[in-house]
Design a protein around this motif. Sequence first.
Motif, PDB file in Angstrom:
ATOM      1  N   THR A 153       0.814  -1.215   0.000  1.00  0.00           N
ATOM      2  CA  THR A 153       0.000   0.000   0.000  1.00  0.00           C
ATOM      3  C   THR A 153       0.846   1.263   0.000  1.00  0.00           C
ATOM      4  N   ASN A 154       1.859   1.323   0.830  1.00  0.00           N
ATOM      5  CA  ASN A 154       2.690   2.538   0.898  1.00  0.00           C
ATOM      6  C   ASN A 154       3.373   2.833  -0.426  1.00  0.00           C
ATOM      7  N   GLU A 155       3.856   1.810  -1.114  1.00  0.00           N
ATOM      8  CA  GLU A 155       4.498   2.024  -2.409  1.00  0.00           C
ATOM      9  C   GLU A 155       3.502   2.522  -3.455  1.00  0.00           C
ATOM     10  N   VAL A 156       2.303   1.975  -3.423  1.00  0.00           N
ATOM     11  CA  VAL A 156       1.268   2.400  -4.365  1.00  0.00           C
ATOM     12  C   VAL A 156       0.881   3.861  -4.095  1.00  0.00           C
ATOM     13  N   ILE A 157       0.742   4.213  -2.840  1.00  0.00           N
ATOM     14  CA  ILE A 157       0.399   5.593  -2.485  1.00  0.00           C
ATOM     15  C   ILE A 157       1.468   6.561  -2.994  1.00  0.00           C
ATOM     16  N   LYS A 158       2.729   6.183  -2.883  1.00  0.00           N
ATOM     17  CA  LYS A 158       3.812   7.047  -3.374  1.00  0.00           C
ATOM     18  C   LYS A 158       3.690   7.297  -4.871  1.00  0.00           C
ATOM     19  N   VAL A 159       3.270   6.286  -5.621  1.00  0.00           N
ATOM     20  CA  VAL A 159       3.144   6.428  -7.071  1.00  0.00           C
ATOM     21  C   VAL A 159       1.917   7.268  -7.430  1.00  0.00           C
ATOM     22  N   LYS A 160       0.802   7.032  -6.760  1.00  0.00           N
ATOM     23  CA  LYS A 160      -0.423   7.711  -7.156  1.00  0.00           C
ATOM     24  C   LYS A 160      -0.615   9.077  -6.511  1.00  0.00           C
ATOM     25  N   ALA A 161       0.051   9.356  -5.414  1.00  0.00           N
ATOM     26  CA  ALA A 161      -0.153  10.619  -4.700  1.00  0.00           C
ATOM     27  C   ALA A 161       0.056  11.854  -5.580  1.00  0.00           C
TER      28      ALA A 161
END
Length: 174
Positions: A153-161
């Motif tokens: 989740t944290n990696e995905v948030i970094k990409v989509k933020a």
Amino acid sequence: MKHKIFYFVLLLSLFSFQSINAQKKGFYENVQKKNINKLLDDFNLFAAQADYDKYFACFAEESTFIGTDATEVWNKKEFMAWAKPFFESKKTWNFTSLKRNIYFSADGNYAWFDEVLDTQMKICRGSGVLEKIKGQWKVKQYVLSMTIPNDVTNEVIKVKAPIEEVLIQTLKAK
């Protein structure tokens, strides 16, 4: 003694009627679940086969499709226009249900479902609302969402933020 027999027979009759009604309801729900499963399986099949007419015939005239992107909320006509080039080029999507749950409204005219899908995006979730219209189930709302394993989740948030921050600010400004 006659009163006891009368009440016993009356009580037995009530239980019998309740049992018959429960069996009828269970039978009805099983038939309806079978019909809904066929509709949703066909819905996915028609998309995979790029059969535009049959795919969109699964939707109610007044319906909504909500896609994976936060900006993808379309009524039927808008979704048809968006999807038409994909169907014409035969580059549609191929979803297979791995697990599906179906629930009914008390009056039996509405059903809602959630399902785990095997897709080209890996596991996705489909959910929606169906309405029985003139004796046939139709999709009133369909929501497609991508699942995100908790471990990433944290990696995905970094990409989509950075992409979604602009949309968040736009929506807050309205």
